[in-house]
Design a protein around this motif. Structure first.
Motif, PDB file in Angstrom:
ATOM      1  N   PHE A 163      39.349  37.207  47.433  1.00 24.77           N
ATOM      2  CA  PHE A 163      40.227  38.353  47.199  1.00 24.77           C
ATOM      3  C   PHE A 163      40.476  38.525  45.703  1.00 24.77           C
ATOM      4  O   PHE A 163      40.726  37.556  44.991  1.00 24.77           O
ATOM      5  CB  PHE A 163      41.560  38.174  47.928  1.00 24.77           C
ATOM      6  CG  PHE A 163      41.460  38.258  49.427  1.00 24.77           C
ATOM      7  CD1 PHE A 163      41.177  39.468  50.044  1.00 24.77           C
ATOM      8  CD2 PHE A 163      41.643  37.141  50.222  1.00 24.77           C
ATOM      9  CE1 PHE A 163      41.086  39.553  51.429  1.00 24.77           C
ATOM     10  CE2 PHE A 163      41.547  37.213  51.599  1.00 24.77           C
ATOM     11  CZ  PHE A 163      41.270  38.430  52.205  1.00 24.77           C
ATOM     12  N   TYR A 164      40.433  39.758  45.268  1.00 22.63           N
ATOM     13  CA  TYR A 164      40.627  40.048  43.840  1.00 22.63           C
ATOM     14  C   TYR A 164      42.109  40.027  43.477  1.00 22.63           C
ATOM     15  O   TYR A 164      42.505  39.477  42.451  1.00 22.63           O
ATOM     16  CB  TYR A 164      40.012  41.414  43.497  1.00 22.63           C
ATOM     17  CG  TYR A 164      40.170  41.792  42.048  1.00 22.63           C
ATOM     18  CD1 TYR A 164      39.340  41.245  41.074  1.00 22.63           C
ATOM     19  CD2 TYR A 164      41.152  42.700  41.657  1.00 22.63           C
ATOM     20  CE1 TYR A 164      39.494  41.586  39.731  1.00 22.63           C
ATOM     21  CE2 TYR A 164      41.313  43.050  40.319  1.00 22.63           C
ATOM     22  CZ  TYR A 164      40.475  42.493  39.369  1.00 22.63           C
ATOM     23  OH  TYR A 164      40.629  42.817  38.043  1.00 22.63           O
ATOM     24  N   HIS A 165      42.930  40.643  44.314  1.00 22.76           N
ATOM     25  CA  HIS A 165      44.355  40.739  44.016  1.00 22.76           C
ATOM     26  C   HIS A 165      45.116  39.514  44.532  1.00 22.76           C
ATOM     27  O   HIS A 165      44.870  39.049  45.642  1.00 22.76           O
ATOM     28  CB  HIS A 165      44.950  42.001  44.640  1.00 22.76           C
ATOM     29  CG  HIS A 165      44.386  43.273  44.075  1.00 22.76           C
ATOM     30  ND1 HIS A 165      44.650  43.697  42.796  1.00 22.76           N
ATOM     31  CD2 HIS A 165      43.544  44.195  44.621  1.00 22.76           C
ATOM     32  CE1 HIS A 165      44.023  44.834  42.565  1.00 22.76           C
ATOM     33  NE2 HIS A 165      43.336  45.157  43.650  1.00 22.76           N
ATOM     34  N   LYS A 166      46.043  39.044  43.727  1.00 20.75           N
ATOM     35  CA  LYS A 166      46.827  37.873  44.102  1.00 20.75           C
ATOM     36  C   LYS A 166      47.617  38.126  45.383  1.00 20.75           C
ATOM     37  O   LYS A 166      47.761  37.228  46.227  1.00 20.75           O
ATOM     38  CB  LYS A 166      47.792  37.498  42.972  1.00 20.75           C
ATOM     39  CG  LYS A 166      48.637  36.267  43.279  1.00 20.75           C
ATOM     40  CD  LYS A 166      49.551  35.910  42.112  1.00 20.75           C
ATOM     41  CE  LYS A 166      50.452  34.735  42.470  1.00 20.75           C
ATOM     42  NZ  LYS A 166      51.348  34.368  41.364  1.00 20.75           N
ATOM     43  N   GLU A 167      48.123  39.355  45.560  1.00 15.05           N
ATOM     44  CA  GLU A 167      48.900  39.674  46.757  1.00 15.05           C
ATOM     45  C   GLU A 167      48.081  39.440  48.020  1.00 15.05           C
ATOM     46  O   GLU A 167      48.600  38.956  49.029  1.00 15.05           O
ATOM     47  CB  GLU A 167      49.366  41.137  46.706  1.00 15.05           C
ATOM     48  CG  GLU A 167      50.389  41.438  45.616  1.00 15.05           C
ATOM     49  CD  GLU A 167      49.737  41.704  44.265  1.00 15.05           C
ATOM     50  OE1 GLU A 167      48.489  41.637  44.173  1.00 15.05           O
ATOM     51  OE2 GLU A 167      50.475  41.961  43.293  1.00 15.05           O
ATOM     52  N   ASP A 168      46.797  39.774  47.968  1.00 13.49           N
ATOM     53  CA  ASP A 168      45.939  39.564  49.131  1.00 13.49           C
ATOM     54  C   ASP A 168      45.663  38.078  49.361  1.00 13.49           C
ATOM     55  O   ASP A 168      45.542  37.626  50.507  1.00 13.49           O
ATOM     56  CB  ASP A 168      44.622  40.319  48.966  1.00 13.49           C
ATOM     57  CG  ASP A 168      44.804  41.819  49.014  1.00 13.49           C
ATOM     58  OD1 ASP A 168      45.662  42.290  49.787  1.00 13.49           O
ATOM     59  OD2 ASP A 168      44.113  42.538  48.263  1.00 13.49           O
ATOM     60  N   LYS A 169      45.562  37.329  48.282  1.00 15.24           N
ATOM     61  CA  LYS A 169      45.386  35.872  48.405  1.00 15.24           C
ATOM     62  C   LYS A 169      46.595  35.263  49.111  1.00 15.24           C
ATOM     63  O   LYS A 169      46.448  34.403  49.991  1.00 15.24           O
ATOM     64  CB  LYS A 169      45.229  35.236  47.023  1.00 15.24           C
ATOM     65  CG  LYS A 169      43.966  35.597  46.268  1.00 15.24           C
ATOM     66  CD  LYS A 169      43.957  34.920  44.894  1.00 15.24           C
ATOM     67  CE  LYS A 169      42.798  35.368  44.033  1.00 15.24           C
ATOM     68  NZ  LYS A 169      41.509  34.854  44.481  1.00 15.24           N
ATOM     69  N   VAL A 170      47.796  35.709  48.712  1.00 10.58           N
ATOM     70  CA  VAL A 170      49.030  35.172  49.300  1.00 10.58           C
ATOM     71  C   VAL A 170      49.128  35.532  50.775  1.00 10.58           C
ATOM     72  O   VAL A 170      49.467  34.678  51.609  1.00 10.58           O
ATOM     73  CB  VAL A 170      50.267  35.697  48.533  1.00 10.58           C
ATOM     74  CG1 VAL A 170      51.556  35.298  49.258  1.00 10.58           C
ATOM     75  CG2 VAL A 170      50.278  35.151  47.106  1.00 10.58           C
ATOM     76  N   ARG A 171      48.811  36.769  51.135  1.00 11.43           N
ATOM     77  CA  ARG A 171      48.864  37.183  52.542  1.00 11.43           C
ATOM     78  C   ARG A 171      47.909  36.349  53.392  1.00 11.43           C
ATOM     79  O   ARG A 171      48.256  35.898  54.483  1.00 11.43           O
ATOM     80  CB  ARG A 171      48.532  38.674  52.664  1.00 11.43           C
ATOM     81  CG  ARG A 171      49.560  39.599  52.033  1.00 11.43           C
ATOM     82  CD  ARG A 171      49.199  41.049  52.279  1.00 11.43           C
ATOM     83  NE  ARG A 171      50.084  41.939  51.537  1.00 11.43           N
ATOM     84  CZ  ARG A 171      49.740  42.598  50.432  1.00 11.43           C
ATOM     85  NH1 ARG A 171      48.516  42.471  49.945  1.00 11.43           N
ATOM     86  NH2 ARG A 171      50.602  43.386  49.814  1.00 11.43           N
ATOM     87  N   SER A 172      46.697  36.182  52.894  1.00 11.21           N
ATOM     88  CA  SER A 172      45.712  35.394  53.635  1.00 11.21           C
ATOM     89  C   SER A 172      46.160  33.943  53.767  1.00 11.21           C
ATOM     90  O   SER A 172      46.059  33.336  54.842  1.00 11.21           O
ATOM     91  CB  SER A 172      44.354  35.470  52.934  1.00 11.21           C
ATOM     92  OG  SER A 172      43.364  34.801  53.673  1.00 11.21           O
TER      93      SER A 172
END
Length: 231
Positions: free
Chosen positions: A37-46
């Motif tokens: 994931f490029y965006h940190k927010e998506d990393k956190v959700r995953s």
């Protein structure tokens, strides 16, 4: 049969140190998925989705047991009666667990250009959409979309199968879905959280939904502490 639905609200902020520390305890395949994931927010959700899964599984079940189908659906190897699915949107991450195949989708309800969504709907669904007020049309669209998405996730096809091949009846007492005109034998449940998030759950067999909301900070803290005991 019961279906367990776990919800966790995304942290407003998660420092890189904690993110990396928590990620390092995940199986290699999941680490790579999160890194992609490029965006940190998506990393956190995953991360939060798989941390919820980790919380409910035994240590030896989770360690190296996660695999992915060719369409990218995750599953636990050698667990015939354990099925799960994860979805996230904006501030919420949800995990559905069942003894039967299950799919879940959560979407943040926001204004959309409904004309551009025609390709995701059948002719009958689109005609119904156009007959509604703008507010009701948006609500109707998200119900349709989440039902279709949860069904496609349940069967493990994702959007490799065009959504306009699916016909829904969201206003029935019990929502239904057809694929290429054939009624599907599934149980569908829909509801909202915080009035602005639409959730749909699709499972092979019906049952009661047991909902548990988890605290993100406690979830990460407890699991990191637990993992460090094994090191």
């Amino acid at each position: 049969m019961s279906i367990d639905l776990y919800l966790v609200k995304v942290l407003d902020s998660l420092d890189d140190k904690t993110l990396n520390r928590a990620t390092c305890f995940l199986p290699f395949a999941i680490k790579e998925k999160i890194k992609s994931f490029y965006h940190k927010e998506d990393k956190v959700r995953s991360l939060l989705g798989y941390m919820m899964l980790k919380k409910i599984l035994k240590y030896d079940q989770y360690s190296n047991a996660i695999s992915f189908t060719k369409y990218g659906k995750p599953f636990i190897r050698d667990q015939e009666y354990f099925h799960f699915n994860i979805s996230h949107s904006r501030n919420w991450v949800v995990l559905a667990v069942s003894k039967e195949e299950v799919g879940v989708d959560v979407e943040y309800v926001k204004p959309v250009c409904l004309e551009t969504m025609e390709g995701a709907l059948t002719k009958k669904e689109y005609e119904k959409l156009k007959s509604l007020s703008n507010h009701e049309a948006i609500k109707y669209f998200y119900m349709i979309w989440t039902i279709k998405e949860s069904y496609l996730k349940m069967i493990g096809k994702g959007l490799s199968l065009s959504p306009n091949r699916l016909q829904t009846n969201v206003y029935a007492k019990k929502p239904t879905i057809m694929l290429d005109g054939k009624q599907q034998n599934v149980n569908i449940q829909t509801f909202q959280i915080e009035s602005s998030y639409q959730i749909s759950l699709c499972v092979r067999e019906g049952g009661n939904i047991q909902i548990e909301t988890l605290d993100a900070k406690k979830l990460l803290k407890d699991l990191i502490k637990k993992e460090e005991k094994y090191k």
